[in-house]
Design a protein around this motif. Sequence first.
Motif, PDB file in Angstrom:
ATOM      1  N   UNK A   1       0.912  -1.346   0.043  1.00 11.15           N
ATOM      2  CA  UNK A   1       0.044   0.013  -0.031  1.00 11.15           C
ATOM      3  C   UNK A   1       0.769   1.211  -0.072  1.00 11.15           C
ATOM      4  N   UNK A   2       1.922   1.425   0.766  1.00 12.10           N
ATOM      5  CA  UNK A   2       2.564   2.501   1.145  1.00 12.10           C
ATOM      6  C   UNK A   2       3.736   2.443   0.011  1.00 12.10           C
ATOM      7  N   UNK A   3       4.511   1.615  -0.197  1.00 17.50           N
ATOM      8  CA  UNK A   3       5.773   1.654  -0.630  1.00 17.50           C
ATOM      9  C   UNK A   3       5.853   0.759  -2.180  1.00 17.50           C
ATOM     10  N   UNK A   4       4.477   0.332  -2.308  1.00 17.28           N
ATOM     11  CA  UNK A   4       4.408  -0.495  -3.749  1.00 17.28           C
ATOM     12  C   UNK A   4       4.480   0.220  -4.846  1.00 17.28           C
ATOM     13  N   UNK A   5       5.114  -0.488  -6.047  1.00 16.51           N
ATOM     14  CA  UNK A   5       5.172   0.030  -7.283  1.00 16.51           C
ATOM     15  C   UNK A   5       3.719   0.421  -7.761  1.00 16.51           C
ATOM     16  N   UNK A   6       3.003  -0.556  -7.787  1.00 10.18           N
ATOM     17  CA  UNK A   6       1.464  -0.236  -8.303  1.00 10.18           C
ATOM     18  C   UNK A   6       0.871   1.123  -8.131  1.00 10.18           C
ATOM     19  N   UNK A   7       0.941   1.260  -6.607  1.00 11.91           N
ATOM     20  CA  UNK A   7       0.310   2.445  -6.150  1.00 11.91           C
ATOM     21  C   UNK A   7       1.290   3.635  -6.406  1.00 11.91           C
ATOM     22  N   UNK A   8       2.466   3.480  -6.483  1.00 15.35           N
ATOM     23  CA  UNK A   8       3.498   4.647  -6.781  1.00 15.35           C
ATOM     24  C   UNK A   8       3.130   5.114  -8.317  1.00 15.35           C
ATOM     25  N   UNK A   9       2.650   4.226  -9.107  1.00  8.21           N
ATOM     26  CA  UNK A   9       2.134   4.473 -10.657  1.00  8.21           C
ATOM     27  C   UNK A   9       0.962   5.230 -10.565  1.00  8.21           C
ATOM     28  N   UNK A  10      -0.088   4.670  -9.768  1.00  2.00           N
ATOM     29  CA  UNK A  10      -1.423   5.091  -9.593  1.00  2.00           C
ATOM     30  C   UNK A  10      -1.212   6.481  -9.216  1.00  2.00           C
ATOM     31  N   UNK A  11      -0.326   6.924  -8.157  1.00  2.00           N
ATOM     32  CA  UNK A  11      -0.043   8.122  -7.672  1.00  2.00           C
ATOM     33  C   UNK A  11       0.407   9.060  -8.525  1.00  2.00           C
ATOM     34  N   UNK A  12       1.548   8.714  -9.320  1.00  2.00           N
ATOM     35  CA  UNK A  12       2.192   9.312 -10.310  1.00  2.00           C
ATOM     36  C   UNK A  12       1.165   9.771 -11.610  1.00  2.00           C
ATOM     37  N   UNK A  13       0.284   8.971 -11.613  1.00  2.00           N
ATOM     38  CA  UNK A  13      -0.747   9.308 -12.817  1.00  2.00           C
ATOM     39  C   UNK A  13      -2.009  10.125 -12.216  1.00  2.00           C
ATOM     40  N   UNK A  14      -1.780  10.395 -11.239  1.00  3.24           N
ATOM     41  CA  UNK A  14      -2.842  11.501 -10.369  1.00  3.24           C
ATOM     42  C   UNK A  14      -3.907  10.788  -9.767  1.00  3.24           C
ATOM     43  N   UNK A  15      -3.985   9.622  -9.626  1.00  9.11           N
ATOM     44  CA  UNK A  15      -5.069   8.850  -8.884  1.00  9.11           C
ATOM     45  C   UNK A  15      -4.617   8.519  -7.550  1.00  9.11           C
ATOM     46  N   UNK A  16      -5.424   8.397  -6.588  1.00  6.74           N
ATOM     47  CA  UNK A  16      -5.004   8.125  -5.047  1.00  6.74           C
ATOM     48  C   UNK A  16      -4.431   6.558  -5.124  1.00  6.74           C
ATOM     49  N   UNK A  17      -3.724   6.151  -4.270  1.00  9.68           N
ATOM     50  CA  UNK A  17      -3.444   4.700  -4.224  1.00  9.68           C
ATOM     51  C   UNK A  17      -4.599   3.739  -3.574  1.00  9.68           C
ATOM     52  N   UNK A  18      -4.635   2.717  -3.956  1.00 13.68           N
ATOM     53  CA  UNK A  18      -5.682   1.842  -3.388  1.00 13.68           C
ATOM     54  C   UNK A  18      -4.858   0.917  -2.472  1.00 13.68           C
ATOM     55  N   UNK A  19      -5.903   0.529  -1.492  1.00 13.31           N
ATOM     56  CA  UNK A  19      -5.346  -0.725  -0.398  1.00 13.31           C
ATOM     57  C   UNK A  19      -5.368  -2.189  -0.955  1.00 13.31           C
ATOM     58  N   UNK A  20      -4.601  -2.251  -1.874  1.00 16.53           N
ATOM     59  CA  UNK A  20      -4.685  -3.633  -2.514  1.00 16.53           C
ATOM     60  C   UNK A  20      -4.879  -4.565  -1.627  1.00 16.53           C
ATOM     61  N   UNK A  21      -3.796  -4.827  -0.805  1.00 22.69           N
ATOM     62  CA  UNK A  21      -3.718  -5.915   0.250  1.00 22.69           C
ATOM     63  C   UNK A  21      -4.603  -5.634   1.489  1.00 22.69           C
TER      64      UNK A  21
END
Lengths: 331, 431
Positions: free
Chosen positions: A167-187
């Motif tokens: 959630x905090x340090x993952x690559x998927x959320x980093x990409x989402x945040x970079x694209x302007x979306x909020x990160x998701x609580x994937x796990x």
Amino acid sequence: MTTQVVDGTAAGATARGRARGPRSRGRAGGFLSRHWYAWAMCAPVVIVTLVLIGYPLVRGVYLSLTDATEANMGRTIGMNTIPSTYEFVGLSNYTAIVTSGEFLSRLAWTITWTVVCVALHYGIGLGLALLLNRPLRLRSLYRMLLVLPWAVPAFVSAFIWRYLLNGEFGVVNAMLRAAGFGGLDWLDDPFWAKVSVIAVNVWLGVPFMMLALLGGLQAIPRELYEAAEVDGATPWQRFRHITLPGLRPVSSTVVLLGTIWTFNQFPVIYLVTRGGPGGSSEILVTYAYRQAFEGIRNYSGSAAWGVLILVLLVVMAVVYRRALRRQGEAW
Amino acid sequence: MRRGISVAAAAAALALAVSACGGEDTPQQSAAPAPSDPAAVSGEVTWWDTSDATNEGPVFKELKADFEAKYPKIKVNHVNVPFADAQNKFKTAAQSGSGAPDVLRADVGWVAEFASLGYLAPLDGTPALDQPEDFLPSPAGSGRYNDKTYGVPQVTDTLGLLYNKELLKKAGHDAPPKTFEELKTVAQDVKSKAGADGLALNVDAYFLLPFIYGEGGDLLDVTTKKITVASPQSVAGLKVVEDLIKSGAAAKPAIQDSYTNAETAFKEGKVAMIFNGPWSNTDNLGGKVFKDNPDNFGIAPVPAGSVKAGAPTGGHDYTVYAGSKNLDASYLFVRFMDSAESQAKIAGKLGLLPTRKSAYDMPEAQGNAMIGRWKEPMTAAVERPWIPEAGQLFQPLVEGYQKLATGGTTSDAMAQDVAKAYQGLLKGWSL
């Protein structure tokens, strides 16, 4: 090699001995004496199978009817002697499992998980197989890349995904945040955790489906398509009436295999979410594992879970076979 | 067909009869006579060390070499086994009777379970148990089961409040919070004034205990055999956590890899306070915000609730496998490794807290500043229930905590669920 010969003669001797007995001179005796050589050749396999599969299975069923745990199975270790005090308790392990609220909710999620995963495996696998079945530049490269997830050991992929989805340090959320979306609580969210484990399992399982279906596609005679084209069949009609029926023998097998594998897909759940959050993504096998290996090992309880899972899968396989047979499939 | 059934029934009955007459009721034990001359003992000892292989392993290896120099006839195989795998690995090996080590460094929570299952050798009257009156009472209690000693404490630990002094100062606080209310205020101040999160919670059962203890609750009351996790005091503790998360004083906790995420955030200066133990000293001091400025790293006792400040007693014990072929050599090895001198050396080099009172006074131990700084947090250490089922208590609690942290349940409902799960685990205990 030597053992095989020895086993063979031993089994052959008993087979012949029985055949000569005055009582068993029926059809069975004749059968045995006629085929003793075949029996002798089979004997090593039969014995190994009995030892490796039969004994554990029988032992498991027996344990599931007792209250055996690590604490009450007798053993002597050095100066300590633990007496055997476990007892036969009939079906009470099974009734305890089936009547617990946990069982139904676990079963419901396990079935959802299996159905969704196998449907996606099959759908995506078939799509990719169709794409790769036509002439295409760099086709062998695509095939190799698509098979890659299957070639990586499942636990390695599971760990990589766990890291990617952090959630905090993952690559998927980093990409989402970079694209302007909020990160998701994937796990960390019960719903998204389920989506995540399904996604990881789909990623892992598609290559096998794709390969198997590609093989099936290549076995369908070209002439059928040509004839259909001559008769003016649309692409959809060709797919519907040639490809799908032609794939039937392969499909029915891989779907059954996929269902059994996914139903018992331990590493993905256990390594990606550890059954969490709050046990929400726990399937039957991971739950049974917890029973068996957490704290004082509960042999009887986990054996009962194991037998129950086996029974569920056997019932599923039988129903599936019946359904196929009704549709005229000789399987 | 009928005969088939009766044969099967007879076989089952026979199996039952055989399994039923396995032995007497109580584990039989005979103390091994102590050898007259320790120097004459020879053999090979396999030691499963569950410490951190990169940071801590080398120091234990040095001690092992010292032991071999002192007892040249004994050879020690030092095997590093990852802590997370060790419990199951040992149980599997111990039960099958092959592949188990002679000496195991066991978590304090495992000893009662292993002892009750007959895997451990009683150490009373053997050379392994040396000067037992020198041990701190709480860690020593972890090695005892049914009035016998099965483990001698190697190191002890507890949870403390670790904080980033600069971030707290930026938020206008010179001292770390002493109570749960202060914890909330300081965390919120950090968030609004210092540009970092105030508190990172590790969603793990062990790390939930300070809140339960602080309000006067506990998981179990061992003396009266009562399950107290749903008592009003325990629930009050859970409510503190619930409030910290809901009010935003604590950052939204990660559920998966919760420990690592909290640690990473703390080391990067993204969060000002976490709960953690002395084992994380080396890890923390290597972090971005502490590497060049170790004074920035603050250690305080866990904040107190309305009743007291309390944190769980942790640590590790040396245990000897009952089926060991080299019991005498193993006892000598444990005795050597757990001497006050060895403990002081471990303390001095690694900052791990000794379990012998005398070790704290030795110059080697006092040379490590961490030992002194953890002295105060240690005063809040609460003894845990040392019962065979202790290892199973955490799973229901962590599942409940995960639900609580994601807003899937309330403190009251969570406590009821956990208590219900405990009732299934602990036969004969009352609510």
